[in-house]
Design an enzyme around this catalytic site. Structure first.
Site, PDB file in Angstrom:
ATOM      1  N   ASN A 210     -29.696  50.002   1.152  1.00  0.00           N
ATOM      2  CA  ASN A 210     -30.497  50.310   2.348  1.00  0.00           C
ATOM      3  C   ASN A 210     -30.790  51.809   2.404  1.00  0.00           C
ATOM      4  OD1 ASN A 210     -28.336  51.705   3.960  1.00  0.00           O
ATOM      5  ND2 ASN A 210     -27.336  49.721   3.617  1.00  0.00           N
ATOM      6  N   PRO A 307     -16.858  41.628   3.617  1.00  0.00           N
ATOM      7  CA  PRO A 307     -15.881  41.835   4.695  1.00  0.00           C
ATOM      8  C   PRO A 307     -16.450  42.840   5.699  1.00  0.00           C
ATOM      9  CG  PRO A 307     -15.166  42.907   2.659  1.00  0.00           C
ATOM     10  CD  PRO A 307     -16.395  42.112   2.316  1.00  0.00           C
ATOM     11  N   ASP A 308     -16.152  42.650   6.985  1.00  0.00           N
ATOM     12  CA  ASP A 308     -16.570  43.617   8.003  1.00  0.00           C
ATOM     13  C   ASP A 308     -15.463  44.671   8.101  1.00  0.00           C
ATOM     14  OD1 ASP A 308     -17.008  45.004  10.485  1.00  0.00           O
ATOM     15  OD2 ASP A 308     -18.484  43.445  10.947  1.00  0.00           O
TER      16      ASP A 308
HETATM   17  O1  C5P Z   1     -22.654  44.359  12.689  1.00  0.00           O
HETATM   18  P1  C5P Z   1     -23.333  45.651  12.410  1.00  0.00           P
HETATM   19  O2  C5P Z   1     -23.540  45.897  10.931  1.00  0.00           O
HETATM   20  O3  C5P Z   1     -24.559  45.906  13.197  1.00  0.00           O
HETATM   21  O4  C5P Z   1     -22.274  46.714  12.948  1.00  0.00           O
HETATM   22  C1  C5P Z   1     -22.367  48.080  12.665  1.00  0.00           C
HETATM   23  C2  C5P Z   1     -20.977  48.667  12.627  1.00  0.00           C
HETATM   24  O5  C5P Z   1     -20.118  47.858  11.824  1.00  0.00           O
HETATM   25  C3  C5P Z   1     -20.964  50.034  11.977  1.00  0.00           C
HETATM   26  O6  C5P Z   1     -19.895  50.755  12.542  1.00  0.00           O
HETATM   27  C4  C5P Z   1     -20.699  49.698  10.507  1.00  0.00           C
HETATM   28  O7  C5P Z   1     -20.125  50.791   9.817  1.00  0.00           O
HETATM   29  C5  C5P Z   1     -19.719  48.556  10.644  1.00  0.00           C
HETATM   30  N1  C5P Z   1     -19.733  47.563   9.550  1.00  0.00           N
HETATM   31  C6  C5P Z   1     -18.651  47.468   8.703  1.00  0.00           C
HETATM   32  N2  C5P Z   1     -18.607  46.521   7.723  1.00  0.00           N
HETATM   33  C7  C5P Z   1     -19.631  45.664   7.567  1.00  0.00           C
HETATM   34  C8  C5P Z   1     -20.764  45.745   8.414  1.00  0.00           C
HETATM   35  C9  C5P Z   1     -20.780  46.715   9.386  1.00  0.00           C
HETATM   36  O8  C5P Z   1     -17.718  48.271   8.845  1.00  0.00           O
HETATM   37  N3  C5P Z   1     -19.573  44.756   6.605  1.00  0.00           N
END
Ligand code: C5P
Length: 399
Positions: A210, A307-308
């Site tokens: 991105n 993973p988030d």
């Molecule tokens: O869910 P979204 O991507 O919109 O959320 C943004 C937040 O989540 C940011 O703080 C981003 O760094 C974090 N994020 C993450 N891991 C992911 C996706 C997002 O830490 N896989």
């Protein structure tokens, strides 16, 4: 009070009308215990005389690289080593340009090159010169190198224009020096943060990614160091220089970033997820370059969820750091940000509206609204460096 007792301040004066305020500035610094040595450019001497500055500082004033008498008393390298802080005030567009280009074509620019002391720059110039893209880019370069930019103020200018470009008031500069040498609010705190994009490989030569530049995360890392924190920056692939004093770990993919963050999170007090992490990655990475074939007009790639990272830190049950996320949204900013705050179990979320031109992705400026469990605060449009400092102070207040 002697708030600056024993501090050695090298005051570099360049040729702007605000130079006349330097006599007052020097007196106020000395009143607080600072030792001030003055270096002037030739242009500065058109606005205030070396004799005046010598009288108020009580020390000889240097203005030439080639003055044998001055070199004999304190040579330029010695002067550069002597300083605890170099303060360029007023810093004209010309001085800022020369310093940003790394030139050493007079005593003052040479000293800036030769010092390892921190440098604070107090810009002062006509508002149009200040707004000029060349000046703005030079200031961004200096900030990135770890220089501190103090000001400018906005208002009526000596030339009759109105706008940004007035040197900060001498007393305001004195307060900035006091803050600079005073106790650091984040001393002893460890900050872990992610920045930049991730790259998700498709085959040995291609990836999905991105447009994140990493600028906001790098600005936060730099601000946190300036406020006294120890900073570990987990950076995706970006072209930015590592801010001075920051420990940087480079990663490529979301899975790498996740592993690195999880192995460091428990030893940090604050985690800030600033990276634009890819939500999905290709299920498998082709061993060889994927070939275009005559039969297939479509290429179907199966993606699996990454993973988030920030949610994984938010879910930690032991030694969980204060956890901050970002939400870049194009609509319903507050609703989406608050949803993420709860869903990812964050302590704070920084929301920005990326549909507005000139802020957010890839830009040098940004505006944020911060939502916490019991707080909400707007940080209006400012440089990412200034915004980063306000954000770190806000986080520190909530720890
Ligand atoms: O869910 P979204 O991507 O919109 O959320 C943004 C937040 O989540 C940011 O703080 C981003 O760094 C974090 N994020 C993450 N891991 C992911 C996706 C997002 O830490 N896989």
């Amino acid at each position: 009070m002697q708030t600056l007792a024993g501090k050695k301040i090298l005051l570099g004066i360049s040729g702007g009308i605000a130079a006349y305020k330097c006599a007052e500035l020097t007196r106020r610094l000395i009143e607080r215990g600072a030792e001030v040595r003055v270096v002037m450019t030739k242009a500065a001497e058109a606005f205030i005389t070396p004799l005046t500055m010598q009288a108020v500082s009580g020390k000889p004033v240097s203005d030439s690289l080639f003055d044998p008498a001055a070199e004999a008393s304190m040579g330029h390298i010695e002067l550069a080593k002597w300083a605890d802080l170099v303060l360029l005030a007023p810093a004209t567009a010309d001085l800022i340009a020369r310093v940003s280009a790394g030139m050493g074509n007079d005593l003052l620019s040479t000293l800036v090159l030769a010092t390892d002391a921190p440098v604070a720059v107090s810009p002062a110039m006509n508002q149009q010169m200040y707004r000029n893209v060349a000046t703005q880019e030079n200031l961004v370069t200096l900030e990135r190198r770890g220089y501190t930019i103090w000001g400018p103020d906005a208002g009526e200018q000596a030339c009759g224009d109105v706008g940004p470009g007035r040197m900060l008031d001498p007393m305001e500069l004195v307060h900035r020096c006091e803050d600079f040498f005073g106790p650091k609010p984040l001393e002893g705190k460890r900050v872990l943060l992610t920045a930049g994009p991730t790259r998700e490989a498709l085959d040995p030569v291609r990836y999905l990614s991105n447009h994140s530049s990493g600028k906001m995360g790098f600005a936060i890392a730099q601000a946190a160091v300036k406020l006294g924190a120890k900073v570990t920056l987990v950076a995706g692939p970006v072209t930015l220089a590592t801010p001075a004093g920051v420990q940087r770990i480079d990663v490529i993919s979301a899975v790498d970033m996740h592993q690195t963050v999880m192995s460091h999170a428990a030893s940090h007090d604050i985690f800030i997820g600033c990276a634009a992490v890819a939500d999905y990655r290709p299920e498998s990475i082709a061993e060889h370059k994927i070939k275009k074939t005559a039969e297939n007009d479509n290429l179907v790639i199966t993606m699996v969820k990454n993973p988030d990272i920030v949610a994984s830190v938010g879910a930690m049950t032991e030694n969980r750091p204060f956890t901050v996320g970002f939400a870049a949204e194009t609509q319903d900013v507050e609703k989406y940000a608050r949803d993420k705050l709860l869903k990812k179990n964050l302590d704070m979320i920084c929301a920005n509206d990326v549909s507005i031109a000139g802020q957010g992705f890839n830009s040098n400026d940004n505006a944020l609204t911060i939502y916490g469990r019991d707080c909400e605060q707007s940080l209006p449009l400012a440089s990412k460096a200034q915004l980063a400092q306000s954000l770190m102070l806000l986080i520190n207040n909530k720890l």
